[in-house]
Enzyme design. Structure first.
Site, PDB file in Angstrom:
ATOM      1  CB  SER A 196      -0.145   5.086  -2.818  1.00  0.00           C
ATOM      2  OG  SER A 196      -1.589   4.965  -2.594  1.00  0.00           O
ATOM      3  CG  HIS A 214      -0.355   2.658  -6.261  1.00  0.00           C
ATOM      4  ND1 HIS A 214      -0.201   1.472  -6.863  1.00  0.00           N
ATOM      5  CD2 HIS A 214      -1.216   2.452  -5.075  1.00  0.00           C
ATOM      6  CE1 HIS A 214      -0.673   0.266  -6.172  1.00  0.00           C
ATOM      7  NE2 HIS A 214      -1.573   1.116  -5.360  1.00  0.00           N
ATOM      8  CG  ASP A 261      -4.262   2.373  -3.739  1.00  0.00           C
ATOM      9  OD1 ASP A 261      -4.012   1.600  -4.218  1.00  0.00           O
ATOM     10  OD2 ASP A 261      -3.554   2.847  -3.048  1.00  0.00           O
ATOM     11  CG  MET A 285     -10.083   1.432  -2.354  1.00  0.00           C
ATOM     12  SD  MET A 285      -9.660   1.843  -0.618  1.00  0.00           S
ATOM     13  CE  MET A 285      -7.824   1.758  -0.676  1.00  0.00           C
ATOM     14  CG  HIS A 340      -4.292  -1.602  -6.527  1.00  0.00           C
ATOM     15  ND1 HIS A 340      -3.715  -1.512  -5.189  1.00  0.00           N
ATOM     16  CD2 HIS A 340      -4.869  -2.650  -6.496  1.00  0.00           C
ATOM     17  CE1 HIS A 340      -4.267  -2.527  -4.356  1.00  0.00           C
ATOM     18  NE2 HIS A 340      -4.786  -3.372  -5.412  1.00  0.00           N
ATOM     19  CG  MET A 392      -8.032  -2.589  -4.003  1.00  0.00           C
ATOM     20  SD  MET A 392      -7.202  -1.581  -2.671  1.00  0.00           S
ATOM     21  CE  MET A 392      -6.543  -0.279  -3.577  1.00  0.00           C
ATOM     22  CG  MET A 452      -3.015  -6.371  -1.453  1.00  0.00           C
ATOM     23  SD  MET A 452      -2.711  -4.960  -2.013  1.00  0.00           S
ATOM     24  CE  MET A 452      -3.071  -4.204  -0.529  1.00  0.00           C
ATOM     25  N   GLY A 494      -7.727  -1.687   1.515  1.00  0.00           N
ATOM     26  CA  GLY A 494      -8.706  -0.815   1.835  1.00  0.00           C
ATOM     27  C   GLY A 494      -8.400   0.363   2.691  1.00  0.00           C
ATOM     28  N   GLY A 545      -1.718   3.509   5.323  1.00  0.00           N
ATOM     29  CA  GLY A 545      -1.280   3.927   6.706  1.00  0.00           C
ATOM     30  C   GLY A 545      -1.317   2.676   7.904  1.00  0.00           C
ATOM     31  CG  ASP A 580      -0.254  -1.373  -2.627  1.00  0.00           C
ATOM     32  OD1 ASP A 580       0.041  -0.397  -1.955  1.00  0.00           O
ATOM     33  OD2 ASP A 580      -1.329  -1.580  -3.286  1.00  0.00           O
ATOM     34  N   GLY A 581       1.330  -1.530   0.497  1.00  0.00           N
ATOM     35  CA  GLY A 581       0.968  -1.597   1.816  1.00  0.00           C
ATOM     36  C   GLY A 581       2.038  -1.748   2.732  1.00  0.00           C
ATOM     37  N   GLY A 582       2.187  -0.612   3.594  1.00  0.00           N
ATOM     38  CA  GLY A 582       2.922  -0.966   4.638  1.00  0.00           C
ATOM     39  C   GLY A 582       4.545  -0.644   4.311  1.00  0.00           C
ATOM     40  N   GLY A 630       2.711   5.041   0.447  1.00  0.00           N
ATOM     41  CA  GLY A 630       1.676   6.343   0.703  1.00  0.00           C
ATOM     42  C   GLY A 630       1.866   6.826   1.714  1.00  0.00           C
ATOM     43  CB  SER A 631       1.543   6.740   5.294  1.00  0.00           C
ATOM     44  OG  SER A 631       1.556   5.519   5.295  1.00  0.00           O
TER      45      SER A 631
HETATM   46  C1  DX5 Z   1      -4.199  -0.340   0.311  1.00  0.00           C
HETATM   47  C2  DX5 Z   1      -3.523   0.400  -0.813  1.00  0.00           C
HETATM   48  C3  DX5 Z   1      -2.190   0.754  -0.627  1.00  0.00           C
HETATM   49  C4  DX5 Z   1      -1.959   1.930   0.427  1.00  0.00           C
HETATM   50  C5  DX5 Z   1      -0.487   2.349   0.342  1.00  0.00           C
HETATM   51  O1  DX5 Z   1      -5.374  -0.792  -0.091  1.00  0.00           O
HETATM   52  O2  DX5 Z   1      -3.540  -0.531  -2.144  1.00  0.00           O
HETATM   53  O3  DX5 Z   1      -1.670   1.334  -2.196  1.00  0.00           O
HETATM   54  O4  DX5 Z   1      -2.653   3.060   0.258  1.00  0.00           O
HETATM   55  O5  DX5 Z   1      -0.456   3.262   1.330  1.00  0.00           O
HETATM   56  P1  DX5 Z   1       0.670   2.769   2.611  1.00  0.00           P
HETATM   57  O6  DX5 Z   1       2.068   3.026   1.991  1.00  0.00           O
HETATM   58  O7  DX5 Z   1       0.660   3.965   3.628  1.00  0.00           O
HETATM   59  O8  DX5 Z   1       0.380   1.378   3.194  1.00  0.00           O
HETATM   60 ZN    ZN Z   2      -2.746   0.030  -4.048  1.00  0.00          ZN
END
Ligand code: DX5
Ligand code: ZN
Length: 228
Positions: free
Chosen positions: A10, A38, A40, A42, A71, A73, A144, A149, A152, A178-180, A200-201
């Site tokens: 991401s 990826h 994101d 927003m 993605h 959002m 998710m 949003g 990290g 996706d996420g964490g 991402g992180s």
């Molecule tokens: C959250 C995003 C994710 C997120 C991934 O809203 O859709 O793609 O940024 O980042 P990590 O892997 O750090 O959770």
């Molecule tokens: Zn995402």
């Protein structure tokens, strides 16, 4: 179910307002064996943060050969989806919670030869998308792992069960988590049926992006033999 795990780093986890940083991150993940990038999007309405729009997708398209995993959002995704199709998205995922008519939007995306993804928030149960899966309208279910949003955040454990529930409903759909996501929880997520892992992180803060991506794929030895 598709055999190999794909990894989708991401780009939100880097300083995306800096073009040079984005270009070098794209090069790094491409060299490291990522399958997608990826992106994101927003809008500051569906989620409180605001990131970028289709012009950024256009920029990414011009600086990578990776497939673009977009993605959205955003509120009213039906109003904006054509901009992302024109910008060259390969997967467009919108939120089940963001529209009254996911069926027609999925059909529209598929009619443009783009893979259609449907994302579900942590509070949305898997059974809500059962009929859409039965009708074969979804190419990718994005589960998710955190509230949308921000990157990290810590993984919400119930999201792993939801991956298993979606896999039970459909053996062949791509399931993107996706996420964490990190190397540690990737093993159980793959086992339960996720086959596109977004990170991402975990990827961008790692010392060795190539090793991290291999580990997320869970096929480190095959990848390393192929690269001999
Ligand atoms: C959250 C995003 C994710 C997120 C991934 O809203 O859709 O793609 O940024 O980042 P990590 O892997 O750090 O959770
Ligand atoms: Zn995402």
């Amino acid at each position: 179910m598709p055999l190999f795990t794909r990894v989708s780093p991401s780009i939100i986890a880097v300083d995306y307002n800096n073009e040079e940083v984005v270009k070098s991150a794209l090069e790094n993940i491409e060299d490291a064996g990522a399958n997608f990038v990826h992106i994101d999007v927003m809008d500051g309405k569906f989620v409180s943060n605001k990131t970028f729009d289709h012009k950024f997708v256009d920029f990414v398209k011009n600086h990578t050969t990776l497939m673009l995993d977009v993605h959205l959002m955003i509120e009213n995704p039906e109003k904006h989806v054509d901009d992302y199709i024109s910008a060259g998205a390969d997967i467009i995922t919108f939120h089940y919670e963001a529209t009254d008519n996911p069926e027609s939007l999925l059909k529209h995306i598929k009619s443009k030869n783009v893979l259609a993804g449907l994302a579900i928030n942590p509070e949305t149960p898997a059974y809500k998308i059962k009929d859409l899966l039965k009708k074969n309208l979804i190419d990718v279910v994005l589960v998710m792992g955190v509230n949308p949003g921000a990157c990290g955040q810590s993984f919400i454990p119930g999201s792993a069960e939801k991956v298993a529930e979606v896999r039970e409903l459909d053996k062949s759909v791509y399931i993107e988590i996706d996420g964490g996501v990190n190397v540690k929880n990737s093993k159980i997520l793959r086992k339960l049926g996720a086959n596109i892992l977004v990170s991402g992180s975990c990827i961008f803060s790692s010392k060795n992006i190539k090793k991290t991506i291999r580990a997320l794929k869970g096929r480190a030895w095959i990848v390393s033999m192929n690269s001999l």
